[in-house]
Design a protein around this motif. Structure first.
Motif, PDB file in Angstrom:
ATOM      1  N   ILE A 183       0.846  -1.200   0.000  1.00  0.00           N
ATOM      2  CA  ILE A 183       0.000   0.000   0.000  1.00  0.00           C
ATOM      3  C   ILE A 183       0.874   1.241   0.000  1.00  0.00           C
ATOM      4  CG2 ILE A 183      -1.627   1.332   1.398  1.00  0.00           C
ATOM      5  CD1 ILE A 183      -3.344  -0.869   1.526  1.00  0.00           C
ATOM      6  N   GLY A 184       1.963   1.198   0.754  1.00  0.00           N
ATOM      7  CA  GLY A 184       2.889   2.327   0.764  1.00  0.00           C
ATOM      8  C   GLY A 184       3.413   2.632  -0.635  1.00  0.00           C
ATOM      9  N   THR A 185       3.871   1.576  -1.328  1.00  0.00           N
ATOM     10  CA  THR A 185       4.389   1.766  -2.681  1.00  0.00           C
ATOM     11  C   THR A 185       3.283   2.244  -3.610  1.00  0.00           C
ATOM     12  OG1 THR A 185       5.643  -0.220  -2.181  1.00  0.00           O
ATOM     13  CG2 THR A 185       5.870   0.674  -4.383  1.00  0.00           C
ATOM     14  N   ALA A 186       2.107   1.641  -3.478  1.00  0.00           N
ATOM     15  CA  ALA A 186       0.996   2.003  -4.360  1.00  0.00           C
ATOM     16  C   ALA A 186       0.664   3.483  -4.218  1.00  0.00           C
ATOM     17  CB  ALA A 186      -0.229   1.148  -4.030  1.00  0.00           C
ATOM     18  N   TRP A 187       0.682   3.954  -2.997  1.00  0.00           N
ATOM     19  CA  TRP A 187       0.355   5.364  -2.762  1.00  0.00           C
ATOM     20  C   TRP A 187       1.439   6.269  -3.327  1.00  0.00           C
ATOM     21  CZ3 TRP A 187      -3.827   7.782  -2.419  1.00  0.00           C
ATOM     22  CH2 TRP A 187      -3.911   9.053  -1.859  1.00  0.00           C
ATOM     23  N   LEU A 188       2.700   5.793  -3.286  1.00  0.00           N
ATOM     24  CA  LEU A 188       3.791   6.552  -3.907  1.00  0.00           C
ATOM     25  C   LEU A 188       3.587   6.650  -5.419  1.00  0.00           C
ATOM     26  CD1 LEU A 188       7.170   5.221  -2.439  1.00  0.00           C
ATOM     27  CD2 LEU A 188       6.254   7.518  -2.241  1.00  0.00           C
ATOM     28  N   VAL A 189       3.198   5.518  -5.998  1.00  0.00           N
ATOM     29  CA  VAL A 189       3.194   5.420  -7.460  1.00  0.00           C
ATOM     30  C   VAL A 189       1.977   6.097  -8.075  1.00  0.00           C
ATOM     31  CG1 VAL A 189       2.949   3.745  -9.323  1.00  0.00           C
ATOM     32  CG2 VAL A 189       4.641   3.383  -7.529  1.00  0.00           C
ATOM     33  N   ILE A 190       0.856   6.099  -7.342  1.00  0.00           N
ATOM     34  CA  ILE A 190      -0.377   6.599  -7.939  1.00  0.00           C
ATOM     35  C   ILE A 190      -0.226   8.061  -8.378  1.00  0.00           C
ATOM     36  CG2 ILE A 190      -1.498   7.318  -5.768  1.00  0.00           C
ATOM     37  CD1 ILE A 190      -3.245   5.665  -8.725  1.00  0.00           C
ATOM     38  N   VAL A 191       0.509   8.838  -7.562  1.00  0.00           N
ATOM     39  CA  VAL A 191       0.677  10.249  -7.893  1.00  0.00           C
ATOM     40  C   VAL A 191       1.364  10.393  -9.246  1.00  0.00           C
ATOM     41  CG1 VAL A 191       1.744  12.406  -7.175  1.00  0.00           C
ATOM     42  CG2 VAL A 191       0.739  10.896  -5.467  1.00  0.00           C
ATOM     43  N   ALA A 192       2.467   9.647  -9.411  1.00  0.00           N
ATOM     44  CA  ALA A 192       3.210   9.720 -10.662  1.00  0.00           C
ATOM     45  C   ALA A 192       2.373   9.207 -11.826  1.00  0.00           C
ATOM     46  CB  ALA A 192       4.490   8.901 -10.535  1.00  0.00           C
ATOM     47  N   ALA A 193       1.664   8.100 -11.596  1.00  0.00           N
ATOM     48  CA  ALA A 193       0.874   7.505 -12.670  1.00  0.00           C
ATOM     49  C   ALA A 193      -0.225   8.468 -13.121  1.00  0.00           C
ATOM     50  CB  ALA A 193       0.268   6.185 -12.208  1.00  0.00           C
ATOM     51  N   GLU A 194      -0.864   9.134 -12.155  1.00  0.00           N
ATOM     52  CA  GLU A 194      -1.954  10.045 -12.510  1.00  0.00           C
ATOM     53  C   GLU A 194      -1.448  11.305 -13.208  1.00  0.00           C
ATOM     54  OE1 GLU A 194      -5.208   8.866  -9.065  1.00  0.00           O
ATOM     55  OE2 GLU A 194      -3.891  10.585  -8.796  1.00  0.00           O
ATOM     56  N   MET A 195      -0.225  11.701 -12.845  1.00  0.00           N
ATOM     57  CA  MET A 195       0.349  12.858 -13.546  1.00  0.00           C
ATOM     58  C   MET A 195       0.448  12.563 -15.039  1.00  0.00           C
ATOM     59  SD  MET A 195       3.441  14.302 -11.279  1.00  0.00           S
ATOM     60  CE  MET A 195       3.161  15.351  -9.882  1.00  0.00           C
ATOM     61  N   LEU A 196       0.751  11.306 -15.351  1.00  0.00           N
ATOM     62  CA  LEU A 196       0.936  10.937 -16.746  1.00  0.00           C
ATOM     63  C   LEU A 196      -0.390  10.635 -17.443  1.00  0.00           C
ATOM     64  CD1 LEU A 196       4.091   8.688 -16.405  1.00  0.00           C
ATOM     65  CD2 LEU A 196       3.956  11.008 -17.320  1.00  0.00           C
TER      66      LEU A 196
ATOM     67  N   GLY B 293      -3.686  11.591 -16.365  1.00  0.00           N
ATOM     68  CA  GLY B 293      -4.745  12.590 -16.280  1.00  0.00           C
ATOM     69  C   GLY B 293      -6.024  12.028 -15.689  1.00  0.00           C
ATOM     70  N   GLY B 294      -7.119  12.804 -15.823  1.00  0.00           N
ATOM     71  CA  GLY B 294      -8.394  12.378 -15.250  1.00  0.00           C
ATOM     72  C   GLY B 294      -8.618  13.063 -13.926  1.00  0.00           C
ATOM     73  N   VAL B 295      -9.232  12.338 -12.998  1.00  0.00           N
ATOM     74  CA  VAL B 295      -9.436  12.868 -11.659  1.00  0.00           C
ATOM     75  C   VAL B 295      -8.529  12.093 -10.720  1.00  0.00           C
ATOM     76  CG1 VAL B 295     -11.110  13.393  -9.873  1.00  0.00           C
ATOM     77  CG2 VAL B 295     -11.834  13.277 -12.259  1.00  0.00           C
ATOM     78  N   GLY B 296      -7.897  12.821  -9.790  1.00  0.00           N
ATOM     79  CA  GLY B 296      -6.991  12.143  -8.857  1.00  0.00           C
ATOM     80  C   GLY B 296      -5.989  13.141  -8.342  1.00  0.00           C
ATOM     81  N   ILE B 297      -5.405  12.832  -7.197  1.00  0.00           N
ATOM     82  CA  ILE B 297      -4.547  13.796  -6.539  1.00  0.00           C
ATOM     83  C   ILE B 297      -3.293  14.074  -7.374  1.00  0.00           C
ATOM     84  CG2 ILE B 297      -3.338  12.088  -5.082  1.00  0.00           C
ATOM     85  CD1 ILE B 297      -4.484  15.517  -3.854  1.00  0.00           C
ATOM     86  N   GLY B 298      -2.808  13.062  -8.077  1.00  0.00           N
ATOM     87  CA  GLY B 298      -1.625  13.244  -8.921  1.00  0.00           C
ATOM     88  C   GLY B 298      -1.915  14.164 -10.090  1.00  0.00           C
TER      89      GLY B 298
ATOM     90  N   TRP C 139      -0.591  18.138 -11.073  1.00  0.00           N
ATOM     91  CA  TRP C 139      -0.112  18.543 -12.392  1.00  0.00           C
ATOM     92  C   TRP C 139      -0.949  19.704 -12.937  1.00  0.00           C
ATOM     93  CZ3 TRP C 139       4.393  17.918 -13.929  1.00  0.00           C
ATOM     94  CH2 TRP C 139       4.756  18.097 -15.263  1.00  0.00           C
ATOM     95  N   ASP C 140      -2.245  19.610 -12.709  1.00  0.00           N
ATOM     96  CA  ASP C 140      -3.183  20.636 -13.159  1.00  0.00           C
ATOM     97  C   ASP C 140      -2.880  21.973 -12.477  1.00  0.00           C
ATOM     98  OD1 ASP C 140      -5.303  21.096 -14.901  1.00  0.00           O
ATOM     99  OD2 ASP C 140      -6.715  21.205 -13.204  1.00  0.00           O
ATOM    100  N   GLU C 141      -2.638  21.922 -11.173  1.00  0.00           N
ATOM    101  CA  GLU C 141      -2.356  23.147 -10.440  1.00  0.00           C
ATOM    102  C   GLU C 141      -1.003  23.724 -10.852  1.00  0.00           C
ATOM    103  OE1 GLU C 141      -5.409  23.237  -9.907  1.00  0.00           O
ATOM    104  OE2 GLU C 141      -5.272  24.281  -7.999  1.00  0.00           O
TER     105      GLU C 141
END
Lengths: 310, 269
Positions: A245-258, A260-265, A269-271
């Protein structure tokens, strides 16, 4: 009138002298002997003392934490004092107040409250991690139980595990044609390894004694699994889950930056594109706090299922 | 004693040998072991550490299979472990996530579950724990118990399965002297009550004499053999305090000490 001498006063509890200075010595001595233990006699004073001790303990434990946070904010303030492009703590705080006043608003797909963004990131992590657990934990049991499988899969795991999960993202995009499942796929890939490895290690580390018990009692495979294997491996499994879970939470930010969509990552990037740097700093804090909470929750669960084998 | 000529042969060991394959080649731990144990007998295996007494017990338990020779339990060849040869392990080996009751119940359910209903199985479990004096600890977990109590649960677990033979691998080795004496007395009472055939590994001379009908002395490894077998001709029930000055007791004790420290020590190094 003043029958009490200085010597007498010394032998009497101070509380008694204060309240009854005029009682003759003999009586005072009696009171002193018959007086109930101090806990009952001075109940308010005792509680006050306990409160002070408790306060002192809290202060002793919290002081370093608070000092650390204070220093961070202090340095941050100093660094941004002379009109840097980085917003200071105060400006960030004001922005945060506005942001958290309405965390769940929706203005179309690309403009949603920070609450929605965190939740959709958590949802993605949950789905990717859930599938990884469904595959990884049984795989870990198999690898731990059968030497042949361990020999077959361990080299592959060693080869694939050091690969950054983001390297898998294009494969996900290619296979699934959509951003969302590709992000989930990335989470799946990065969170499966700790679960496989820790579960397998747990199975391999089951004390031989327990297995001998199973053999002497001649337990069925099902009983061996439910009564011995599973409870013995559970603490290792939970460690694997926590790391995953720790790794997943690390990776989700980077993955979402790439993707897009809705998500903290994506939101970070949007901000950045909107040049709202204070929002990025807020996002960093939010990501940190959510990660901390996830970790602490899993540590609590693990503690519940760890058996002291003394 | 008449025990070794009367009664059914529960255990027969014929010419058994055990070897382990190591990097230096084959290591023979035991050879030429011949031993017959009859119903109701209490036999201890004694020898210096590393002589292979636990290896012999594991062979009887079926946890390891002999390299050569034959072991029979009640006329059937021992091909693996089973509840009719229950083992009390040295370090109790209770499952820490199960209560005392559940630890015992696990074995009871396995042995009697097909023939008997749940209430009867529960009764068996409670009776076994009552036998070792742990009725008050049914719902406790092993880590809430003292070392001696844990070992009692281990004995209850083994006895509850009504084994043909009870195997004990230095069951009291990890306990302090007082607890150990206490449990030895308990064990004598339990064995007298149940008539259990017992094989016990020990390195404690007094324990061996106090408890046994026969003491089997193993020579030092490698390739340990049975050196001597001593009949302990003391009447039962035995009282620890009365025995201290009993000439038979002293004689038995001396015989074992003589074997262990005079005949065997030179090779032990």
């Amino acid at each position: 009138m003043h029958a009490i001498t200085v010597d007498d006063l010394g032998s009497v509890p101070p509380a008694a002298t204060r309240t009854a200075p005029k009682i003759p010595t003999a009586v005072v001595a009696n009171i002193a002997q018959a007086a109930p233990p101090p806990a009952a006699a001075g109940a308010p004073g005792q509680n006050w003392l306990r409160l002070r001790l408790w306060m002192r303990k809290v202060i002793r434990e919290m002081a370093p934490v608070l000092l650390g946070i204070l220093l961070l904010v202090g340095f941050w303030h100093l660094a941004t004092l002379k009109g840097s492009s980085l917003p200071g703590p105060l400006k960030t705080w004001e922005a945060a107040e506005k942001l958290f006043a309405d965390p769940f608003y929706r203005n179309g797909p690309n403009d949603q409250g920070i609450g929605w963004n965190v939740l959709s990131s958590l949802k993605r992590v949950a789905v990717g991690f859930g599938i990884a657990a469904l595959v990884g934990i049984p795989a870990g049991f198999m690898i731990g139980r059968f030497k042949f499988l361990a020999g077959m899969l361990n080299p592959l795991i060693s080869l694939l595990r050091p690969v950054s999960p983001l390297a898998w993202l294009p494969i996900g995009l290619l296979v699934f044609h959509k951003a969302d499942p590709a992000a989930t796929w990335t989470i799946f890939i990065c969170s499966i390894w700790p679960m496989i490895l820790n579960t397998a290690q747990g199975v391999q580390r089951i004390p031989q004694d327990y297995l001998n018990v199973a053999r002497v009692l001649n337990l069925s495979e099902w009983k061996v699994f439910t009564k011995i294997l599973f409870p013995a491996v559970l603490p290792y499994m939970l460690t694997g889950i926590r790391l995953s879970i720790g790794t997943a939470w690390l990776v989700i930010v980077a993955a979402e930056m790439l993707t897009g969509g809705v998500g903290i990552g994506f939101w970070v990037w949007d901000e950045w594109n909107n040049l709202k740097v204070e929002h990025i700093i807020i996002a960093i804090f939010v990501i940190g706090i959510v990660g901390l909470l996830l970790e602490q929750a899993l540590i609590l669960i693990a503690r519940r299922f760890t058996h002291d084998n003394a | 004693m008449t025990t070794n000529t009367a009664g059914r042969k529960i255990l027969q060991i014929e010419n058994a040998a055990m070897a382990f394959d190591t990097k230096q080649g084959r290591y023979w731990a035991l050879r030429d072991i011949d031993l017959t144990i009859r119903e109701g007998e209490f036999v201890t295996l004694i020898g210096h550490s590393g002589c292979g007494k636990s290896t012999l017990l594991n062979l009887i338990a079926g946890l390891t299979l002999p390299t050569a020779g034959l072991l029979l339990c009640d006329g059937r060849e021992i091909g693996g472990p089973g509840p009719e040869r229950a083992v009390v392990f040295q370090n109790h080996s209770l499952l820490p996530w199960l209560t005392c009751f559940d630890n015992v119940y696990l074995g009871v359910e396995r042995v009697f579950g097909r023939k008997e209903g749940t209430p009867k199985l529960k009764k068996r479990t409670e009776d076994a724990l009552a036998l070792v004096g742990l009725t008050h600890a049914l719902t406790k977990f092993p880590n809430e118990l003292s070392g001696g109590m844990k070992q009692r649960v281990g004995i209850a677990r083994a006895l509850a399965m009504q084994p043909k033979i009870l195997l004990m691998d230095e069951p009291f080795g990890a306990l302090d002297a007082l607890t150990r004496a206490n449990l030895q007395d308990e064990l004598m009472r339990i064995v007298a009550e149940t008539g259990a055939t017992t094989v016990m590994v020990t390195h404690d001379v007094d324990e061996a004499v106090l408890l046994s009908d026969r003491v089997v002395m193993l020579t030092n490894g490698p390739a340990a053999v049975i050196g001597e077998i001593l009949e302990v001709g003391l009447p039962r029930p035995r009282q620890r305090l009365a025995l201290a000055h009993d000439p038979v007791y002293t004689e038995c004790r001396a015989a074992i000490l003589e074997f262990l420290y005079h005949k065997q020590l030179k090779q032990a190094a």
